[in-house]
Design an enzyme around this catalytic site. Structure first.
Site, PDB file in Angstrom:
ATOM      1  N   HIS A  14       3.851  -1.436  -4.305  1.00  0.00           N
ATOM      2  CA  HIS A  14       3.688  -2.282  -3.113  1.00  0.00           C
ATOM      3  C   HIS A  14       5.060  -2.587  -2.495  1.00  0.00           C
ATOM      4  O   HIS A  14       5.231  -2.510  -1.288  1.00  0.00           O
ATOM      5  CB  HIS A  14       3.055  -3.631  -3.487  1.00  0.00           C
ATOM      6  CG  HIS A  14       1.648  -3.551  -4.004  1.00  0.00           C
ATOM      7  ND1 HIS A  14       1.233  -4.203  -5.140  1.00  0.00           N
ATOM      8  CD2 HIS A  14       0.546  -2.913  -3.536  1.00  0.00           C
ATOM      9  CE1 HIS A  14      -0.062  -3.987  -5.337  1.00  0.00           C
ATOM     10  NE2 HIS A  14      -0.497  -3.189  -4.401  1.00  0.00           N
ATOM     11  N   LYS A  43     -12.932  -7.354  -6.969  1.00  0.00           N
ATOM     12  CA  LYS A  43     -11.892  -7.320  -7.998  1.00  0.00           C
ATOM     13  C   LYS A  43     -11.749  -8.680  -8.674  1.00  0.00           C
ATOM     14  O   LYS A  43     -11.584  -9.691  -7.990  1.00  0.00           O
ATOM     15  CB  LYS A  43     -10.543  -6.918  -7.382  1.00  0.00           C
ATOM     16  CG  LYS A  43     -10.478  -5.452  -6.977  1.00  0.00           C
ATOM     17  CD  LYS A  43      -9.093  -5.080  -6.499  1.00  0.00           C
ATOM     18  CE  LYS A  43      -9.018  -3.657  -5.973  1.00  0.00           C
ATOM     19  NZ  LYS A  43      -7.733  -3.363  -5.327  1.00  0.00           N
ATOM     20  N   ARG A  54      -1.938   6.655  -2.583  1.00  0.00           N
ATOM     21  CA  ARG A  54      -1.400   7.212  -3.824  1.00  0.00           C
ATOM     22  C   ARG A  54      -1.942   8.598  -4.117  1.00  0.00           C
ATOM     23  O   ARG A  54      -1.217   9.508  -4.425  1.00  0.00           O
ATOM     24  CB  ARG A  54      -1.744   6.294  -5.007  1.00  0.00           C
ATOM     25  CG  ARG A  54      -0.878   5.094  -5.115  1.00  0.00           C
ATOM     26  CD  ARG A  54      -1.509   4.053  -5.964  1.00  0.00           C
ATOM     27  NE  ARG A  54      -2.674   3.491  -5.311  1.00  0.00           N
ATOM     28  CZ  ARG A  54      -3.259   2.370  -5.670  1.00  0.00           C
ATOM     29  NH1 ARG A  54      -2.817   1.696  -6.702  1.00  0.00           N
ATOM     30  NH2 ARG A  54      -4.297   1.901  -5.004  1.00  0.00           N
ATOM     31  N   SER A  72      -2.122  -2.283  -9.575  1.00  0.00           N
ATOM     32  CA  SER A  72      -2.120  -3.613 -10.195  1.00  0.00           C
ATOM     33  C   SER A  72      -2.974  -3.609 -11.454  1.00  0.00           C
ATOM     34  O   SER A  72      -2.616  -4.234 -12.455  1.00  0.00           O
ATOM     35  CB  SER A  72      -2.649  -4.660  -9.217  1.00  0.00           C
ATOM     36  OG  SER A  72      -1.800  -4.759  -8.113  1.00  0.00           O
TER      37      SER A  72
HETATM   38  P1  ADP Z   1      -4.248  -2.074  -6.231  1.00  0.00           P
HETATM   39  O1  ADP Z   1      -4.959  -3.301  -6.776  1.00  0.00           O
HETATM   40  O2  ADP Z   1      -5.052  -0.817  -6.360  1.00  0.00           O
HETATM   41  O3  ADP Z   1      -2.854  -1.898  -6.698  1.00  0.00           O
HETATM   42  P2  ADP Z   1      -4.069  -3.378  -3.584  1.00  0.00           P
HETATM   43  O4  ADP Z   1      -5.385  -3.711  -2.969  1.00  0.00           O
HETATM   44  O5  ADP Z   1      -3.247  -4.519  -4.052  1.00  0.00           O
HETATM   45  O6  ADP Z   1      -4.230  -2.259  -4.685  1.00  0.00           O
HETATM   46  O7  ADP Z   1      -3.226  -2.467  -2.601  1.00  0.00           O
HETATM   47  C1  ADP Z   1      -2.871  -2.788  -1.305  1.00  0.00           C
HETATM   48  C2  ADP Z   1      -2.382  -1.547  -0.594  1.00  0.00           C
HETATM   49  O8  ADP Z   1      -1.260  -1.004  -1.278  1.00  0.00           O
HETATM   50  C3  ADP Z   1      -3.390  -0.402  -0.521  1.00  0.00           C
HETATM   51  O9  ADP Z   1      -3.225   0.225   0.740  1.00  0.00           O
HETATM   52  C4  ADP Z   1      -2.973   0.520  -1.633  1.00  0.00           C
HETATM   53  O10 ADP Z   1      -3.364   1.856  -1.379  1.00  0.00           O
HETATM   54  C5  ADP Z   1      -1.475   0.354  -1.576  1.00  0.00           C
HETATM   55  N1  ADP Z   1      -0.821   0.663  -2.847  1.00  0.00           N
HETATM   56  C6  ADP Z   1      -1.076   0.114  -4.047  1.00  0.00           C
HETATM   57  N2  ADP Z   1      -0.281   0.641  -5.008  1.00  0.00           N
HETATM   58  C7  ADP Z   1       0.491   1.577  -4.396  1.00  0.00           C
HETATM   59  C8  ADP Z   1       1.488   2.497  -4.839  1.00  0.00           C
HETATM   60  N3  ADP Z   1       1.842   2.570  -6.123  1.00  0.00           N
HETATM   61  N4  ADP Z   1       2.070   3.314  -3.922  1.00  0.00           N
HETATM   62  C9  ADP Z   1       1.670   3.240  -2.619  1.00  0.00           C
HETATM   63  N5  ADP Z   1       0.714   2.413  -2.127  1.00  0.00           N
HETATM   64  C10 ADP Z   1       0.138   1.583  -3.000  1.00  0.00           C
END
Ligand code: ADP
Length: 161
Positions: free
Chosen positions: A17, A41, A90, A128
């Site tokens: 992020h 979630k 990703r 996450s």
């Molecule tokens: P997660 O719980 O799967 O980590 P979130 O809902 O918090 O995801 O993610 C918010 C945004 O950040 C989404 O667009 C997700 O695709 C993106 N994101 C999450 N992890 C990564 C990563 N490692 N690299 C790039 N984008 C990411």
């Protein structure tokens, strides 16, 4: 002024992020990280805690703001009159979900564009949930979450075990 919103659950914010935030903040005059409630979630941190952790991480980036929103992201966009949503990608699995979300949002408000940024290869495996699982089983999460919040995650997971 070019403003974009980067929405997500951020439970907790990861290095993946942070990388997207850093890169998007270079492209836009202002980037607003919006912590949105995802009913699918189960949360580790509550929403105000997630906001606080992100604020700590984005402190060096003067044009990044952090807020929370309970509801559809598209309604946040309407209320604040912002036209760009940033999403990170990703893998193919992200693509399908994000593609659907982008189309739904476009249907709800065609004046809002969703822009995708590819993950940094270093963080393509990172989510996450992976961080939470690793920490839950006592694995080392250094390098997976920003150093500023490392101890908060370890402590929180410890309290839950
Ligand atoms: P997660 O719980 O799967 O980590 P979130 O809902 O918090 O995801 O993610 C918010 C945004 O950040 C989404 O667009 C997700 O695709 C993106 N994101 C999450 N992890 C990564 C990563 N490692 N690299 C790039 N984008 C990411």
């Amino acid at each position: 002024m070019k403003v974009a919103v980067y929405p997500g659950s951020f439970d907790p914010i990861t290095k993946g992020h942070e990388d997207i935030i850093k890169r998007a903040a270079k492209v836009f005059d202002e980037l607003i990280v919006v912590v949105s409630v995802n009913p699918d979630k189960k949360g580790l941190f509550d929403i105000p805690e997630r906001v606080e952790l992100i604020k700590r991480v984005v402190k060096p980036y003067a044009n990044v703001k952090v807020e929370s929103f309970d509801g559809l992201v598209i309604n946040y966009m309407k209320t604040h009159d912002i036209k760009v949503i940033i999403k990170g990608l990703r893998a193919m699995s992200d693509f399908e979900y994000e593609f659907q979300m982008a189309l739904i949002n476009n249907k709800l408000d065609s004046s809002v564009e969703t822009l995708f940024m590819m993950t940094n290869t270093e963080y393509s495996f990172l989510s996450s949930s992976a961080v939470k699982q690793t920490a839950m089983f006592g694995g080392c999460i250094k390098g997976l979450v920003p150093d500023e919040i490392l101890n908060d995650v370890i402590k929180k997971v410890g309290n839950r075990r």
